[in-house]
Design a protein around this motif. Structure first.
Motif, short mmCIF file in Angstrom:
data_model
loop_
_atom_site.label_atom_id
_atom_site.label_comp_id
_atom_site.label_asym_id
_atom_site.label_seq_id
_atom_site.Cartn_x
_atom_site.Cartn_y
_atom_site.Cartn_z
N ARG A 54 4.28 -5.99 -15.82
CA ARG A 54 5.52 -5.36 -16.28
C ARG A 54 5.53 -5.34 -17.81
NH1 ARG A 54 10.32 -7.86 -12.72
NH2 ARG A 54 11.29 -5.95 -13.49
N ASP A 63 2.35 -14.33 -16.00
CA ASP A 63 2.86 -15.15 -14.90
C ASP A 63 3.66 -14.27 -13.92
OD1 ASP A 63 1.68 -17.20 -16.32
OD2 ASP A 63 3.55 -17.77 -17.33
N ASP A 64 4.90 -14.65 -13.62
CA ASP A 64 5.71 -13.90 -12.66
C ASP A 64 5.96 -12.46 -13.09
OD1 ASP A 64 5.84 -16.19 -11.24
OD2 ASP A 64 7.96 -16.62 -11.64
N PHE A 65 5.78 -12.17 -14.38
CA PHE A 65 6.09 -10.84 -14.90
C PHE A 65 4.82 -10.01 -15.17
CE2 PHE A 65 9.71 -13.50 -15.58
CZ PHE A 65 10.79 -12.69 -15.28
N THR A 89 8.63 -13.28 -19.19
CA THR A 89 7.66 -14.09 -19.94
C THR A 89 6.51 -13.14 -20.24
OG1 THR A 89 6.68 -14.85 -17.86
CG2 THR A 89 8.21 -16.35 -18.97
#
Lengths: 360, 360
Positions: free
Chosen positions: B271, B266-268, B241
């Motif tokens: 990256r 968010d979780d990424f 995301t």
């Protein structure tokens, strides 16, 4: 009707290469193909317009591409037959005969090959009276005849058929496809009836080419000047004799493009010439001034043998004569000049008939 | 047999755009065309393979070109009908029905438009189960079905028909011609019998697309995550995301080519992602490592609405989710992988099924 035997083909190929103004393909390759076909299938019948019925369908046969490629990639002949048959099948009516779309070493001969193999007559007429590098550049177009349906084939077995809204679109699609085919393909196109061709074609072009070729052949035998023989046969002007000092060429968009420079010899010593070509010779300048342009014809001949030199054969050091001569009067109509005037090819100059330039 | 009404088309267009992996055309344009046709001619019959006779001829309908052009150059619809009829005439046999060559916003819908206007059924199957940027990249090819005879038409009224020795030559000629047509043309191609399609097509793709589309629609209504709904419906993996930070695109050779960069959220967070496309998404790298490649499917969704984003719609600043999911098993056969492996597209990497990459 008369029969074309091997000697006729030799003369036609030579004369058509004169009319081909550097393009229309290498006469040698066309001759070999037509000769083999005639040996195998017998002489070809050359018919005049009046010998057909008015509603007979005639379909020209021609190669398209960069003629320089022919020296590396010989047409198989099957590709030409393949294109011709594909078009007949598509039109739902087998053509009664074939004809030349243009004069030129290969493209005057290709219809002889088709006629021999398919045992049909060839019409003694053509669509240009010279050669031109784009499909829409025909007298047919000036009379509203559609180049499509058109069938193209390559030697691998691929076929492309097109129906376009005008002959410029035909040129556009066919040029792209021939690029994919390796810069050489065979076409059947410009199907028309005899009634249409009676006004929209140039009767007698094949016989005219043969007359020019025979004249050169006889001049050689009689040890007369073949260059003079060509000039007289076509009613032209010797605009230069010289030595080629530079040839800049490239294959681009499926054409042979380039420029050729010469230094004068004999009467032209001290002068220089610039010749531009796009498959065919388009314009020639002597000492920087235009000496002749399309649609008039510009032909380069070997100074000793009178052999016409195609654009792909121009080489440094060759001694040549350059002859210019008037195009067919149908190119000088408003419709003809709209199609093939010098500005269309990017020259910022009005068309002046070559005989006016050389009247003085 | 079941009937496709407007709601079915909405769902199919959305789901097919998920399967279209960024390509296959803008769903909006296809929807508008199909909706108008259905309003005028009534709902379309969607048939399964078993409802036809084995020797019925089915001809897919599809657009070809750079989908970005569609936003400037709407298909008239007449061009599609023109191509379809030209092929039927050329084959001497009217097709019994039409179908999709590929999943995609436009190319899943175009056959609905043809079926509506010509009052013929549409087959619930397709030739890819996804979208791909070249004509030969189909399951049909792996079963030896010829893409030709193929008919192409543009909105001006030009038509080109080809018969080629293999499907690579079809791609080559068609790509050149579509360039001339202004980077968008309509095609009828890959005519095949039901007997052939029973093994050589991917049954149920239209219904599958509709199921995906309906799932997203219901998730929106129920205020659930549409991105999760897509991921579950396709059995896929959320691989990123992020926010789009750069899109480098060009139209070349009749394709939309380009790269898209994203920064994770968010979780990424922290990256980065690099996505390469040629009409369709071909490969995606996360932090420089391949995360998924063709023939597996890579889809970019709006993070809030779950709307699939086509390659031509990718824009700086968009917040998106990237989902990858397994291709149809027929792409994983030796014949399928020979045709559509990552190396064919220029990536120096072996194909690893996406579920193996994400097994850990």
């Amino acid at each position: 009707m008369r029969l074309l035997h091997e000697q006729n083909i030799e003369d036609i190929a030579l004369g058509a290469a004169v009319l081909g103004t550097g393009g229309g393909g290498d006469p040698y390759i066309g001759k070999v193909m037509a000769r083999e076909a005639i040996r195998q299938y017998g002489p070809v019948e050359l018919w005049t317009l009046d010998e057909f019925d008015d509603d007979d369908l005639i379909v020209p046969s021609a190669g398209i591409g960069a003629p320089a490629v022919l020296t590396e990639k010989l047409p198989s002949g099957d590709d030409m037959i393949h294109a011709f048959k594909a078009l007949g099948k598509y039109m739902g009516k087998p053509p009664r005969a074939t004809m030349s779309i243009e004069a030129g070493g290969l493209n005057s001969i290709m219809p002889i090959y088709v006629a021999a193999r398919l045992q049909i007559p060839m019409l003694d007429s053509d669509g240009m009276g010279r050669a031109f590098p784009e499909i829409q550049l025909t007298i047919f177009t000036t009379y509203g005849i559609s180049a499509t349906p058109l069938a193209m084939a390559d030697e691998r077995g691929n076929t492309v058929i097109m129906e376009t809204i005008d002959n410029y679109w035909t040129e556009r699609f066919a040029r792209s496809v021939v690029g994919d085919m390796g810069a050489m393909g065979m076409m059947a196109l410009y199907g028309a009836t005899i009634a249409q061709l009676k006004e929209a074609s140039l009767p007698g072009t094949i016989t005219y080419a043969e007359d020019i070729g025979r004249t050169v052949r006889l001049a050689r035998i009689n040890e007369e000047s073949p260059v003079d023989a060509v000039r007289e046969a076509v009613g032209g002007f010797l605009i230069f004799t010289g030595k080629i000092t530079d040839v800049d060429r490239r294959i681009e968009g499926g054409w042979n493009l380039g420029d050729c420079k010469m230094e004068g010899v004999d009467d032209f010593a001290g002068r220089n010439l610039l010749l531009n070509f796009q498959n065919e010779h388009l314009a020639v300048r002597v000492d920087g001034e235009f000496a002749a342009t399309v649609p008039d014809l510009i032909t380069v001949l070997d100074i000793d043998t009178g052999e016409p030199i195609t654009t792909e054969a121009l080489r440094y050091g060759m001694r040549v004569a350059v002859i210019a001569f008037p195009c067919h009067e149908k190119w000088r109509t408003p419709a003809g000049l709209e199609l093939a005037n010098p500005r269309y090819f990017g020259y910022d100059v009005d068309y002046i008939p070559v005989e006016e330039r050389y009247r003085s």
